[in-house]
Enzyme design. Sequence first.
Site, PDB file in Angstrom:
ATOM      1  N   ASP A   1      -4.830   4.326  24.963  1.00  8.77           N
ATOM      2  CA  ASP A   1      -3.920   4.908  23.892  1.00  8.77           C
ATOM      3  C   ASP A   1      -5.769   3.574  23.578  1.00  8.77           C
ATOM      4  OD1 ASP A   1      -2.944   4.410  22.043  1.00  8.77           O
ATOM      5  OD2 ASP A   1      -1.049   3.830  23.125  1.00  8.77           O
TER       6      ASP A   1
ATOM      7  N   GLU B   1       5.568   1.740  15.403  1.00  9.34           N
ATOM      8  CA  GLU B   1       5.171   1.218  16.645  1.00  9.34           C
ATOM      9  C   GLU B   1       6.330  -0.468  16.909  1.00  9.34           C
ATOM     10  OE1 GLU B   1       1.463   1.489  18.109  1.00  9.34           O
ATOM     11  OE2 GLU B   1       1.176   3.828  17.062  1.00  9.34           O
TER      12      GLU B   1
HETATM   13  C1  BGC Z   1       0.090   4.845  19.507  1.00  6.04           C
HETATM   14  C2  BGC Z   1      -0.244   6.663  20.200  1.00  6.04           C
HETATM   15  C3  BGC Z   1      -1.271   7.152  19.507  1.00  6.04           C
HETATM   16  C4  BGC Z   1      -2.843   6.126  18.709  1.00  6.04           C
HETATM   17  C5  BGC Z   1      -3.712   7.170  18.211  1.00  6.04           C
HETATM   18  C6  BGC Z   1      -1.785   4.503  19.248  1.00  6.04           C
HETATM   19  O1  BGC Z   1      -1.154   3.316  18.415  1.00  6.04           O
HETATM   20  O2  BGC Z   1       0.910   4.114  20.711  1.00  6.04           O
HETATM   21  O3  BGC Z   1       0.774   6.483  20.492  1.00  6.04           O
HETATM   22  O4  BGC Z   1      -1.278   8.688  20.311  1.00  6.04           O
HETATM   23  O5  BGC Z   1      -2.432   5.141  18.662  1.00  6.04           O
HETATM   24  O6  BGC Z   1      -3.357   7.388  16.842  1.00  6.04           O
END
Ligand code: BGC
Length: 628
Positions: free
Chosen positions: A321, A515
């Site tokens: 990630d 998030e």
């Molecule tokens: C998130 C992921 C996401 C990635 C790409 C990260 O901050 O945890 O779920 O796919 O960013 O955007």
Amino acid sequence: MGLIFFLLIIAGLSVYIFFTNKKDVLVDMPSQNALYKNPKKTVDARVEDLLKRMTLKEKVGQMTLIEKKSISEEGDIPLYGIGGLLSGAGANPENNSPEGWFEMVSGFTEASKQSRLGIPILYGVDAVHGHTNVVGATIFPHAIGLGATGNADLVYKIARATAREIKATGVSWSFSPNLDLPQDIRWGRTYEAFGDDPVLAGTLGAAYVKGLEEVEDSKDKNDEEKVFILSTLKHYIGLGGMRWGTATNPEYRIDQGVTESSEELLRSVYLPPFREAVEAGAGSVMIGLNTWGDTKLAAQRYLVTDVLKGELGFDGIVVSDWYGVYEIPGSEYGASVIAINAGIDMVMVPFEYKSFTNNVISAVSRGDISMARIDDSVRRILRAKFRLGLFDESPTFDASVVGSKEHRTLAREAVSESLVLLKNEAEVLPLRDDVKHIRVAGSAADNIGQQSGAWTIEWQGVDGNWFPGTSILTGIKEIAGSDVRVEYSSDGVFENDLEYADVGIAVVGESPYAEGVGDRESPKLSAVDLAAIERLRWVSKKVVVILISGRPLIVGDALLNWDAVVAAWLPGSEGAGVADVLFGKKPFVGTLPLPWPARVRQVPITPDGRTQDGSNPLFPRYFGLTTD
Ligand code: BGC
């Protein structure tokens, strides 16, 4: 002297070639007849043929996934042989339209094909509830709403429609579905998951994977190997079980925190959805930003290599990630070595690709990473690219797909099925024919941005009605028809307040968040919304409260004053799906995909439904009144 000089020149040249990685230019370009370029050959034969032609630098390039805004020069894509690009949420083209997306992605793809071996990039997006970075795309309910439908067939169709919209813009990879199991509603990512039940997450996750990946019209024997859009199971593993206050990011409280769970619990609760979705054919798995024990997931060789790749037999791409590898303590060099040796195949760097590739190349030269490990990763990445047809077909733009009427109708249907009726005193719902005067209030009543939640156009979502869709208010007006008077006031202040409306509908809830930004000590309605509901109550005979939220909200005693309550989650662009059910055109069928706590003291609620203080939640998982 002459010999020494000559040897010095040779040594100098070797060092130059090694450090500037110019040795690629010394390797011949393959001819048009090269086996890997032949679509009639099997995927495995093509992968092996291509792999044996690649230099170390080209292999490491394939393992590099970067945010598109990080590229300093477009020429760097073929120069470094970059394997994948992504648009982090909100990293949209200047012309944010389906055409603009297609042009941007095609440009990067063409650039990648200019590399010596002509290996196309993967392009990834977070199409977590539709292809929602794109203005004009169909915005489906967030996963928690799909969990409330419990309908795998519907989820398959939504993933299929999303895949068509993705494909129409030249994108090949979606970072979805999400199989996290949120135990604590304070977590800002609760809504990205289908719910807290591993069986539900596994069933819907598998359906979603098939909807993205299956190729419909098989034409030749190799078609069974083909993939439509690459899916991503995220986030492996234990997400949703992090403890409050353990976040590693100082701005967050729970997101990216520590999963406190025995291995037995990890295996019995968190692993099964991944097993099911891997069996359904998932092409990639994203490793979480959480910690288990005292180790970041991206460094957990046992869980990534032994369990995921070994026990589950996962043969696709393991991707880290965002910046996740560098969150492993130590130097960037050390962290890269640990993560790749743990089994990460593609590193979402996502910024400094030059230092990343140099680090990995020197780690292989020094023997810190084996060539076999590199080859395993590159095989997985190339396999996905061949299966997607990226070497053989150039994407074509299809303006009729993105946000099509058919997809919006499907989204409206999904909204209707996702509504959960929590309270219905005196059967105020569905609204009867004798309801002739309706008052609508609340912050979320006329706001397509708010009802869509985050991961919509921007990472943290957007505000207002400036992109295609139908607000809930517009839907109510449309279905109510011309013989019903519908008045609207966001704050619940109406002019003629001596007159009672037959029904007041308050559409209230959370503003978008994504998030850790959405981590909240006590998720609840704002004072502004509570005041709007109260004012509406003063001027309406009955009041119906529609909650637009990414998670159960702590509502307290206020609930006693409301005649009917509907959890509508984050329905997306097709708000008319709410009105369809309010007016009885469709029944209430949704059920809670996770328990609804009465108070914060009850959370986290364990996977087997136990609250922290031992009291019952306000509504248990799978609660939902019906009007069938
Ligand atoms: C998130 C992921 C996401 C990635 C790409 C990260 O901050 O945890 O779920 O796919 O960013 O955007």
